[in-house]
Design a protein around this motif. Structure first.
Motif, PDB file in Angstrom:
ATOM      1  N   VAL A   1       0.790  -1.235   0.000  1.00 43.80           N
ATOM      2  CA  VAL A   1       0.000   0.000   0.000  1.00 43.80           C
ATOM      3  C   VAL A   1       0.826   1.291   0.000  1.00 43.80           C
ATOM      4  O   VAL A   1       0.253   2.378  -0.097  1.00 43.80           O
ATOM      5  CB  VAL A   1      -0.994   0.028   1.195  1.00 43.80           C
ATOM      6  CG1 VAL A   1      -1.940  -1.160   1.142  1.00 43.80           C
ATOM      7  CG2 VAL A   1      -0.277   0.074   2.544  1.00 43.80           C
ATOM      8  N   VAL A   2       2.161   1.166   0.107  1.00 44.86           N
ATOM      9  CA  VAL A   2       2.944   2.401   0.222  1.00 44.86           C
ATOM     10  C   VAL A   2       3.616   2.759  -1.108  1.00 44.86           C
ATOM     11  O   VAL A   2       3.531   2.016  -2.083  1.00 44.86           O
ATOM     12  CB  VAL A   2       4.010   2.307   1.355  1.00 44.86           C
ATOM     13  CG1 VAL A   2       3.348   2.137   2.706  1.00 44.86           C
ATOM     14  CG2 VAL A   2       5.012   1.188   1.094  1.00 44.86           C
TER      15      VAL A   2
ATOM     16  N   LYS B   1       9.746  -0.249   2.393  1.00 38.30           N
ATOM     17  CA  LYS B   1       9.020  -1.420   1.876  1.00 38.30           C
ATOM     18  C   LYS B   1       8.976  -1.423   0.344  1.00 38.30           C
ATOM     19  O   LYS B   1       9.152  -2.473  -0.288  1.00 38.30           O
ATOM     20  CB  LYS B   1       7.596  -1.448   2.458  1.00 38.30           C
ATOM     21  CG  LYS B   1       6.755  -2.600   1.940  1.00 38.30           C
ATOM     22  CD  LYS B   1       5.531  -2.901   2.800  1.00 38.30           C
ATOM     23  CE  LYS B   1       4.523  -1.789   2.886  1.00 38.30           C
ATOM     24  NZ  LYS B   1       3.362  -2.159   3.718  1.00 38.30           N
TER      25      LYS B   1
ATOM     26  N   ASP C   1      -5.990  -1.708   2.031  1.00 40.99           N
ATOM     27  CA  ASP C   1      -6.277  -2.237   3.359  1.00 40.99           C
ATOM     28  C   ASP C   1      -7.728  -2.692   3.404  1.00 40.99           C
ATOM     29  O   ASP C   1      -8.604  -2.016   2.857  1.00 40.99           O
ATOM     30  CB  ASP C   1      -6.099  -1.141   4.431  1.00 40.99           C
ATOM     31  CG  ASP C   1      -4.657  -0.729   4.613  1.00 40.99           C
ATOM     32  OD1 ASP C   1      -3.759  -1.547   4.356  1.00 40.99           O
ATOM     33  OD2 ASP C   1      -4.431   0.425   5.019  1.00 40.99           O
TER      34      ASP C   1
ATOM     35  N   SER D   1       1.462  -4.004   7.346  1.00 44.65           N
ATOM     36  CA  SER D   1       2.013  -3.516   8.601  1.00 44.65           C
ATOM     37  C   SER D   1       1.596  -4.483   9.707  1.00 44.65           C
ATOM     38  O   SER D   1       0.526  -5.097   9.652  1.00 44.65           O
ATOM     39  CB  SER D   1       1.473  -2.113   8.833  1.00 44.65           C
ATOM     40  OG  SER D   1       1.204  -1.902  10.174  1.00 44.65           O
TER      41      SER D   1
ATOM     42  N   LYS E   1      -1.913  -4.717  11.251  1.00 46.84           N
ATOM     43  CA  LYS E   1      -3.090  -5.080  10.445  1.00 46.84           C
ATOM     44  C   LYS E   1      -3.424  -6.570  10.502  1.00 46.84           C
ATOM     45  O   LYS E   1      -4.115  -7.082   9.624  1.00 46.84           O
ATOM     46  CB  LYS E   1      -2.879  -4.613   8.999  1.00 46.84           C
ATOM     47  CG  LYS E   1      -2.841  -3.079   8.912  1.00 46.84           C
ATOM     48  CD  LYS E   1      -2.537  -2.555   7.528  1.00 46.84           C
ATOM     49  CE  LYS E   1      -2.444  -1.024   7.558  1.00 46.84           C
ATOM     50  NZ  LYS E   1      -1.892  -0.454   6.351  1.00 46.84           N
TER      51      LYS E   1
ATOM     52  N   ASN F   1      10.270  -0.547   9.122  1.00 41.89           N
ATOM     53  CA  ASN F   1      10.068   0.839   8.700  1.00 41.89           C
ATOM     54  C   ASN F   1      10.701   1.682   9.800  1.00 41.89           C
ATOM     55  O   ASN F   1      11.923   1.809   9.794  1.00 41.89           O
ATOM     56  CB  ASN F   1       8.595   1.151   8.434  1.00 41.89           C
ATOM     57  CG  ASN F   1       8.416   2.497   7.751  1.00 41.89           C
ATOM     58  OD1 ASN F   1       9.266   3.376   7.874  1.00 41.89           O
ATOM     59  ND2 ASN F   1       7.340   2.687   7.024  1.00 41.89           N
TER      60      ASN F   1
ATOM     61  N   ARG G   1      -6.498   9.445  12.752  1.00 40.87           N
ATOM     62  CA  ARG G   1      -6.554   8.215  11.935  1.00 40.87           C
ATOM     63  C   ARG G   1      -5.561   7.180  12.486  1.00 40.87           C
ATOM     64  O   ARG G   1      -4.422   7.512  12.807  1.00 40.87           O
ATOM     65  CB  ARG G   1      -6.194   8.537  10.484  1.00 40.87           C
ATOM     66  CG  ARG G   1      -6.200   7.313   9.569  1.00 40.87           C
ATOM     67  CD  ARG G   1      -4.858   6.605   9.470  1.00 40.87           C
ATOM     68  NE  ARG G   1      -4.942   5.330   8.785  1.00 40.87           N
ATOM     69  CZ  ARG G   1      -3.909   4.577   8.463  1.00 40.87           C
ATOM     70  NH1 ARG G   1      -2.698   4.976   8.754  1.00 40.87           N
ATOM     71  NH2 ARG G   1      -4.076   3.410   7.875  1.00 40.87           N
TER      72      ARG G   1
ATOM     73  N   PHE H   1      -5.028   3.106   4.467  1.00 40.25           N
ATOM     74  CA  PHE H   1      -3.895   4.005   4.219  1.00 40.25           C
ATOM     75  C   PHE H   1      -4.117   4.870   2.978  1.00 40.25           C
ATOM     76  O   PHE H   1      -3.788   6.053   2.961  1.00 40.25           O
ATOM     77  CB  PHE H   1      -2.632   3.151   4.048  1.00 40.25           C
ATOM     78  CG  PHE H   1      -1.364   3.927   3.934  1.00 40.25           C
ATOM     79  CD1 PHE H   1      -0.908   4.732   4.976  1.00 40.25           C
ATOM     80  CD2 PHE H   1      -0.580   3.843   2.784  1.00 40.25           C
ATOM     81  CE1 PHE H   1       0.279   5.440   4.873  1.00 40.25           C
ATOM     82  CE2 PHE H   1       0.606   4.548   2.669  1.00 40.25           C
ATOM     83  CZ  PHE H   1       1.045   5.345   3.719  1.00 40.25           C
TER      84      PHE H   1
ATOM     85  N   ASN I   1       2.373   8.229  11.918  1.00 41.50           N
ATOM     86  CA  ASN I   1       3.016   7.359  10.940  1.00 41.50           C
ATOM     87  C   ASN I   1       4.523   7.551  11.020  1.00 41.50           C
ATOM     88  O   ASN I   1       5.007   8.357  11.818  1.00 41.50           O
ATOM     89  CB  ASN I   1       2.492   7.604   9.514  1.00 41.50           C
ATOM     90  CG  ASN I   1       2.188   6.289   8.817  1.00 41.50           C
ATOM     91  OD1 ASN I   1       3.059   5.418   8.737  1.00 41.50           O
ATOM     92  ND2 ASN I   1       0.974   6.116   8.342  1.00 41.50           N
TER      93      ASN I   1
ATOM     94  N   ASN J   1       6.493   7.387   5.506  1.00 34.80           N
ATOM     95  CA  ASN J   1       5.108   7.321   5.010  1.00 34.80           C
ATOM     96  C   ASN J   1       4.463   8.702   4.962  1.00 34.80           C
ATOM     97  O   ASN J   1       3.729   9.030   4.030  1.00 34.80           O
ATOM     98  CB  ASN J   1       4.257   6.396   5.891  1.00 34.80           C
ATOM     99  CG  ASN J   1       4.427   4.934   5.511  1.00 34.80           C
ATOM    100  OD1 ASN J   1       4.931   4.616   4.444  1.00 34.80           O
ATOM    101  ND2 ASN J   1       3.994   4.043   6.382  1.00 34.80           N
TER     102      ASN J   1
ATOM    103  N   ILE K   1       6.298   1.141  13.384  1.00 38.02           N
ATOM    104  CA  ILE K   1       5.613   0.533  12.227  1.00 38.02           C
ATOM    105  C   ILE K   1       6.625  -0.311  11.452  1.00 38.02           C
ATOM    106  O   ILE K   1       7.710   0.158  11.098  1.00 38.02           O
ATOM    107  CB  ILE K   1       5.007   1.596  11.276  1.00 38.02           C
ATOM    108  CG1 ILE K   1       3.804   2.265  11.944  1.00 38.02           C
ATOM    109  CG2 ILE K   1       4.566   0.950   9.950  1.00 38.02           C
ATOM    110  CD1 ILE K   1       3.079   3.280  11.070  1.00 38.02           C
TER     111      ILE K   1
ATOM    112  N   TYR L   1       6.709  -4.476   9.138  1.00 37.65           N
ATOM    113  CA  TYR L   1       5.896  -5.376   8.303  1.00 37.65           C
ATOM    114  C   TYR L   1       6.216  -6.842   8.493  1.00 37.65           C
ATOM    115  O   TYR L   1       7.354  -7.199   8.821  1.00 37.65           O
ATOM    116  CB  TYR L   1       6.135  -5.025   6.832  1.00 37.65           C
ATOM    117  CG  TYR L   1       6.017  -3.549   6.595  1.00 37.65           C
ATOM    118  CD1 TYR L   1       4.769  -2.934   6.596  1.00 37.65           C
ATOM    119  CD2 TYR L   1       7.152  -2.758   6.432  1.00 37.65           C
ATOM    120  CE1 TYR L   1       4.658  -1.570   6.431  1.00 37.65           C
ATOM    121  CE2 TYR L   1       7.039  -1.377   6.268  1.00 37.65           C
ATOM    122  CZ  TYR L   1       5.795  -0.799   6.268  1.00 37.65           C
ATOM    123  OH  TYR L   1       5.683   0.552   6.122  1.00 37.65           O
TER     124      TYR L   1
HETATM  125  C1  LMR Z   1      -0.464   2.686   7.506  1.00 39.29           C
HETATM  126  O1  LMR Z   1      -1.505   2.121   7.137  1.00 39.29           O
HETATM  127  O2  LMR Z   1      -0.460   3.716   8.156  1.00 39.29           O
HETATM  128  C2  LMR Z   1       0.900   2.130   7.182  1.00 39.29           C
HETATM  129  O3  LMR Z   1       1.227   1.176   8.088  1.00 39.29           O
HETATM  130  C3  LMR Z   1       1.018   1.672   5.782  1.00 39.29           C
HETATM  131  C4  LMR Z   1       2.260   0.883   5.575  1.00 39.29           C
HETATM  132  O4  LMR Z   1       2.155  -0.184   4.991  1.00 39.29           O
HETATM  133  O5  LMR Z   1       3.332   1.340   6.003  1.00 39.29           O
END
Ligand code: LMR
Length: 333
Positions: free
Chosen positions: A34-35, A41, A73, A91, A94, A147, A170, A193, A210, A214, A235, A237
């Protein structure tokens, strides 16, 4: 057979053979995240693609889809379990919705002071046990990618707990992160995200947390007046595969992919700290957000207010997992 027909028969067989080998052997692996590409990442996933394709001599093609371009997400875990995508790197915050709540231990406020402490957990028995828990979900854990430590952002100065009162913040889909924001008097809002920038821009939420990488690569600093260097959480993964797909790979290919993953992990984890430091510099240089450095006393106030989150989530995460993390890092909060 005449020489001419022999040659053409041979050529046809060779062509057929090559096509057959290609058809049989080219394994396409979709890797969704997603980034942005210029993040730890994003860069590690491209390094994995490069190494995997090189070492399998083209038997494997890795298609990397960054920036939620394939799944976002809330979709990607289902897609992995259904086999619509073979690799993800969500992450660690999640994994609750997948039913493996123990991963939320990584979200506990101030649980890690630095990367060394984090690596003692990811490379030790806690990291291995968490991957074991994924197997019953049809998911294979492959690697932990770094990260960094988080900052907080908002359109007002946020240094001490009382500054957060009433702010809509958020968060990722983690109960621990929800409790963290509540402990500060803020209102947590779970959001994908891919939707954060717009939500900040339009005021759907007031702020977020964050990593600098990011924050900068999603341009969140352009719509947030203040960025506080709180380092209050981490944060990172877990790179995961659809287990059936992974187990079904030919043994030699799986081994080559495991080696490519090991080397891509080292590459990504080696650049993570610098990527975040550079992103923070870029945010500073942009002049769009004011950077707030906290005094020791302000940080202590935050730590104190957030320490309750550990106890509150003991039954959710599991006391044993939390204690194992304290033991690995050598400290509590
Ligand atoms: C987020 O959703 O804030 C982050 O963790 C996205 C990511 O993959 O770093």
């Amino acid at each position: 057979m005449k020489r001419r027909s022999l040659i053409s028969a041979g050529a046809a067989a060779a062509a057929l053979g090559a096509a057959g080998v290609r058809a049989q052997q080219q394994i396409v692996v979709k890797f969704s995240h997603v980034v942005a590409e210029h993040t730890p990442k994003g860069k590690a996933s491209l390094k994995f693609k490069e190494l995997a394709e090189e070492r399998t001599k083209g038997r494997v093609k890795i298609e990397v889809y960054p920036n939620s371009s394939l799944f976002k997400d809330g979709e990607e875990m289902d897609a992995l379990q259904l086999g619509s995508v073979q690799l993800l790197a969500p992450s660690l915050a999640k994994f609750g919705p997948l039913g493996v709540r123990e991963f939320e231990v990584f979200d506990l406020p101030y649980v890690f002071d630095n990367y060394d402490e984090l690596h003692k957990v990811t490379a030790g028995p806690v990291g291995a046990n968490l991957f074991k828990k994924l197997e019953s979900k049809g998911v294979q854990g492959l690697a932990y990618w770094d990260n960094g430590l988080k900052v907080m952002s908002a359109n007002k100065s946020i240094k001490v707990p009382s500054d957060y009162k009433g702010l809509k913040m958020r968060i990722q889909s983690s109960k621990v992160l929800g409790d963290q924001m509540k402990a500060l008097g803020a209102i947590p809002q779970v959001m994908a995200f891919s939707e954060v920038y717009q939500a900040l821009q339009t005021g759907v939420v007031d702020g977020t947390e964050n990593t600098p990488s990011n924050l900068y690569t999603q341009k969140m600093h352009e719509v947030q007046k203040f960025v506080a260097l709180t380092d209050h959480g981490y944060i990172g993964y877990a790179v995961i595969a659809n287990k059936k797909f992974w187990d079904g790979l030919p043994g030699d290919v799986r081994k080559q992919l495991e080696e490519a993953m090991r080397d891509a992990t080292k590459f990504g984890n080696d650049i993570a700290a610098k990527e975040n430091a550079d992103a923070l510099d870029a945010v500073k240089k942009s002049g769009k957000s004011q950077i707030l450095t906290l005094t020791a006393d302000e940080k202590a106030q935050l730590k104190k207010a957030l320490s309750v989150v550990h106890k509150e989530n003991e039954s959710r995460i599991g006391k044993e997992t939390i204690e194992a993390v304290y033991k690995a890092t050598g400290h509590k909060v």
